[in-house]
Design a protein around this motif. Sequence first.
Motif, PDB file in Angstrom:
ATOM      1  N   ALA A   1       0.920  -1.192  -0.036  1.00 19.44           N
ATOM      2  CA  ALA A   1       0.312  -0.262  -0.196  1.00 19.44           C
ATOM      3  C   ALA A   1       0.918   0.834   0.193  1.00 19.44           C
ATOM      4  O   ALA A   1       0.811   2.094  -1.199  1.00 19.44           O
ATOM      5  CB  ALA A   1      -0.929   0.134   0.750  1.00 19.44           C
ATOM      6  N   ALA A   2       1.855   0.946   0.915  1.00 18.53           N
ATOM      7  CA  ALA A   2       2.623   2.163   0.940  1.00 18.53           C
ATOM      8  C   ALA A   2       3.399   2.693  -0.400  1.00 18.53           C
ATOM      9  O   ALA A   2       4.436   3.617  -0.122  1.00 18.53           O
ATOM     10  CB  ALA A   2       3.449   1.874   1.691  1.00 18.53           C
ATOM     11  N   SER A   3       3.842   2.079  -1.252  1.00 15.58           N
ATOM     12  CA  SER A   3       4.446   1.518  -2.349  1.00 15.58           C
ATOM     13  C   SER A   3       3.526   2.129  -3.786  1.00 15.58           C
ATOM     14  O   SER A   3       3.633   2.095  -5.495  1.00 15.58           O
ATOM     15  CB  SER A   3       4.804   0.393  -2.735  1.00 15.58           C
ATOM     16  N   ILE A   4       2.103   2.409  -3.548  1.00 15.05           N
ATOM     17  CA  ILE A   4       1.056   3.056  -4.388  1.00 15.05           C
ATOM     18  C   ILE A   4       1.463   4.109  -5.343  1.00 15.05           C
ATOM     19  O   ILE A   4       1.555   3.561  -6.838  1.00 15.05           O
ATOM     20  CB  ILE A   4      -0.046   2.710  -4.177  1.00 15.05           C
ATOM     21  N   PRO A   5       1.541   5.005  -4.681  1.00 14.73           N
ATOM     22  CA  PRO A   5       2.349   6.269  -5.561  1.00 14.73           C
ATOM     23  C   PRO A   5       3.510   6.058  -5.782  1.00 14.73           C
ATOM     24  O   PRO A   5       3.751   6.394  -7.345  1.00 14.73           O
ATOM     25  CB  PRO A   5       2.131   7.462  -4.208  1.00 14.73           C
ATOM     26  N   VAL A   6       4.608   5.731  -5.569  1.00 17.71           N
ATOM     27  CA  VAL A   6       6.065   5.387  -6.368  1.00 17.71           C
ATOM     28  C   VAL A   6       5.301   4.298  -7.482  1.00 17.71           C
ATOM     29  O   VAL A   6       6.023   4.697  -8.899  1.00 17.71           O
ATOM     30  CB  VAL A   6       6.840   5.765  -5.942  1.00 17.71           C
ATOM     31  N   ASN A   7       4.957   3.414  -7.322  1.00 15.03           N
ATOM     32  CA  ASN A   7       4.695   1.914  -8.198  1.00 15.03           C
ATOM     33  C   ASN A   7       3.828   2.645  -9.224  1.00 15.03           C
ATOM     34  O   ASN A   7       3.446   2.633 -10.975  1.00 15.03           O
ATOM     35  CB  ASN A   7       3.907   0.856  -8.135  1.00 15.03           C
ATOM     36  N   THR A   8       2.799   3.354  -9.745  1.00 18.52           N
ATOM     37  CA  THR A   8       2.105   4.100  -9.977  1.00 18.52           C
ATOM     38  C   THR A   8       2.335   5.245 -11.160  1.00 18.52           C
ATOM     39  O   THR A   8       2.532   5.071 -12.469  1.00 18.52           O
ATOM     40  CB  THR A   8       0.777   5.282  -9.322  1.00 18.52           C
ATOM     41  N   LYS A   9       3.470   5.835 -10.462  1.00 16.86           N
ATOM     42  CA  LYS A   9       4.766   6.708 -11.333  1.00 16.86           C
ATOM     43  C   LYS A   9       5.215   6.595 -12.087  1.00 16.86           C
ATOM     44  O   LYS A   9       5.218   6.920 -13.422  1.00 16.86           O
ATOM     45  CB  LYS A   9       4.635   7.487 -10.338  1.00 16.86           C
ATOM     46  N   ALA A  10       5.464   4.883 -11.465  1.00 14.03           N
ATOM     47  CA  ALA A  10       6.914   3.686 -12.502  1.00 14.03           C
ATOM     48  C   ALA A  10       5.865   3.570 -13.977  1.00 14.03           C
ATOM     49  O   ALA A  10       6.611   3.796 -14.582  1.00 14.03           O
ATOM     50  CB  ALA A  10       7.628   3.157 -11.215  1.00 14.03           C
ATOM     51  N   ALA A  11       5.268   3.184 -13.496  1.00 10.97           N
ATOM     52  CA  ALA A  11       3.529   2.390 -14.612  1.00 10.97           C
ATOM     53  C   ALA A  11       3.762   3.258 -15.707  1.00 10.97           C
ATOM     54  O   ALA A  11       4.486   3.216 -16.817  1.00 10.97           O
ATOM     55  CB  ALA A  11       2.588   2.107 -13.825  1.00 10.97           C
ATOM     56  N   LYS A  12       3.349   4.541 -15.162  1.00 12.52           N
ATOM     57  CA  LYS A  12       3.340   5.997 -15.631  1.00 12.52           C
ATOM     58  C   LYS A  12       4.000   6.627 -16.906  1.00 12.52           C
ATOM     59  O   LYS A  12       4.342   6.605 -17.739  1.00 12.52           O
ATOM     60  CB  LYS A  12       2.040   6.883 -15.453  1.00 12.52           C
ATOM     61  N   ASN A  13       6.004   6.154 -16.289  1.00  9.10           N
ATOM     62  CA  ASN A  13       6.660   6.291 -16.528  1.00  9.10           C
ATOM     63  C   ASN A  13       7.373   5.762 -18.233  1.00  9.10           C
ATOM     64  O   ASN A  13       7.857   6.015 -18.694  1.00  9.10           O
ATOM     65  CB  ASN A  13       8.116   6.939 -15.871  1.00  9.10           C
ATOM     66  N   ILE A  14       7.183   3.979 -17.538  1.00 12.38           N
ATOM     67  CA  ILE A  14       6.767   3.510 -19.092  1.00 12.38           C
ATOM     68  C   ILE A  14       5.992   3.076 -19.822  1.00 12.38           C
ATOM     69  O   ILE A  14       6.346   3.094 -20.474  1.00 12.38           O
ATOM     70  CB  ILE A  14       6.283   1.649 -17.914  1.00 12.38           C
ATOM     71  N   GLY A  15       5.487   3.975 -19.825  1.00  9.45           N
ATOM     72  CA  GLY A  15       4.022   4.530 -20.896  1.00  9.45           C
ATOM     73  C   GLY A  15       2.715   4.208 -20.849  1.00  9.45           C
ATOM     74  O   GLY A  15       2.026   3.979 -21.655  1.00  9.45           O
ATOM     75  N   VAL A  16       2.584   3.165 -19.244  1.00  4.34           N
ATOM     76  CA  VAL A  16       1.380   2.813 -19.038  1.00  4.34           C
ATOM     77  C   VAL A  16       0.387   3.680 -19.037  1.00  4.34           C
ATOM     78  O   VAL A  16       0.272   5.167 -18.942  1.00  4.34           O
ATOM     79  CB  VAL A  16       1.466   2.057 -18.109  1.00  4.34           C
ATOM     80  N   SER A  17      -0.906   3.607 -19.379  1.00  5.99           N
ATOM     81  CA  SER A  17      -1.790   5.179 -19.957  1.00  5.99           C
ATOM     82  C   SER A  17      -1.598   4.874 -18.304  1.00  5.99           C
ATOM     83  O   SER A  17      -2.058   4.130 -17.451  1.00  5.99           O
ATOM     84  CB  SER A  17      -3.028   4.828 -20.823  1.00  5.99           C
ATOM     85  N   ASP A  18      -2.769   6.860 -17.909  1.00  3.53           N
ATOM     86  CA  ASP A  18      -3.224   7.295 -16.642  1.00  3.53           C
ATOM     87  C   ASP A  18      -4.131   6.146 -16.145  1.00  3.53           C
ATOM     88  O   ASP A  18      -4.055   5.692 -14.968  1.00  3.53           O
ATOM     89  CB  ASP A  18      -3.423   8.134 -16.472  1.00  3.53           C
ATOM     90  N   ASP A  19      -5.486   5.519 -17.398  1.00  2.00           N
ATOM     91  CA  ASP A  19      -6.282   5.242 -16.435  1.00  2.00           C
ATOM     92  C   ASP A  19      -5.385   3.805 -16.208  1.00  2.00           C
ATOM     93  O   ASP A  19      -7.019   2.862 -15.017  1.00  2.00           O
ATOM     94  CB  ASP A  19      -7.561   5.013 -17.551  1.00  2.00           C
ATOM     95  N   ILE A  20      -5.156   2.951 -17.033  1.00  2.00           N
ATOM     96  CA  ILE A  20      -4.680   1.854 -17.276  1.00  2.00           C
ATOM     97  C   ILE A  20      -4.158   1.520 -15.204  1.00  2.00           C
ATOM     98  O   ILE A  20      -3.848   0.601 -14.712  1.00  2.00           O
ATOM     99  CB  ILE A  20      -4.020   1.234 -18.048  1.00  2.00           C
TER     100      ILE A  20
END
Length: 193
Positions: free
Chosen positions: A48-67
């Motif tokens: 749970a504590a990793s959700i913000p940095v993990n979401t940001k990393a996924a977006k930086n990878i190129g995953v769309s915001d919705d996904i």
Amino acid sequence: IYTVSCAFVYFVIYSLYAFISGGKKGLKLYWQNIMVPSATALATCSSAASIPVNTKAAKNIGVSDDIADTIIPLGTSFHKDGSIIGSVFKIMFLVYLFNDFGNISIFKVMFISLVATLLVSAVPIGGGTISEMLIISMLGYPLGTLPILTIIATIIDPPATVLNVVGDSASAQLISRIVDGKNWFIKKEENIL
């Protein structure tokens, strides 16, 4: 054994996810962005504590915001590769401890591991005590084995959390491939420009 299993999943399986989702470019983007969520998961032992940095990393990878905004939090509760490997490890430790090979099958181990993993919460150390109680109850072992499983859980919690967190990013890449098509990361770059 657990550490080797975790390293294999972390370096090989998740790299395979990234490669399947985006080829060499997807693999490169994955490894450029996954270290911060890995370090956060290792340091906090909390998905749970990793959700913000993990979401940001996924977006930086190129995953769309919705996904990314859907898959990462959802994966925190339901996609737990490290936890299920840990549950299998705990079950087999008890089987060997009690020399109870006649009472166990691979299907029983997988079923108990799956059910126990669904009970693991996304909080730091101690979140899996309910699942450990379930493992003990379903296998019919004495309650006195709980401290043994708690010690094992404390030792394996950091790498399990890393797998749980990083697996969400790798899975988000695969889902992007399915939903947004073959060049999902290029579409994201075009939208930014």
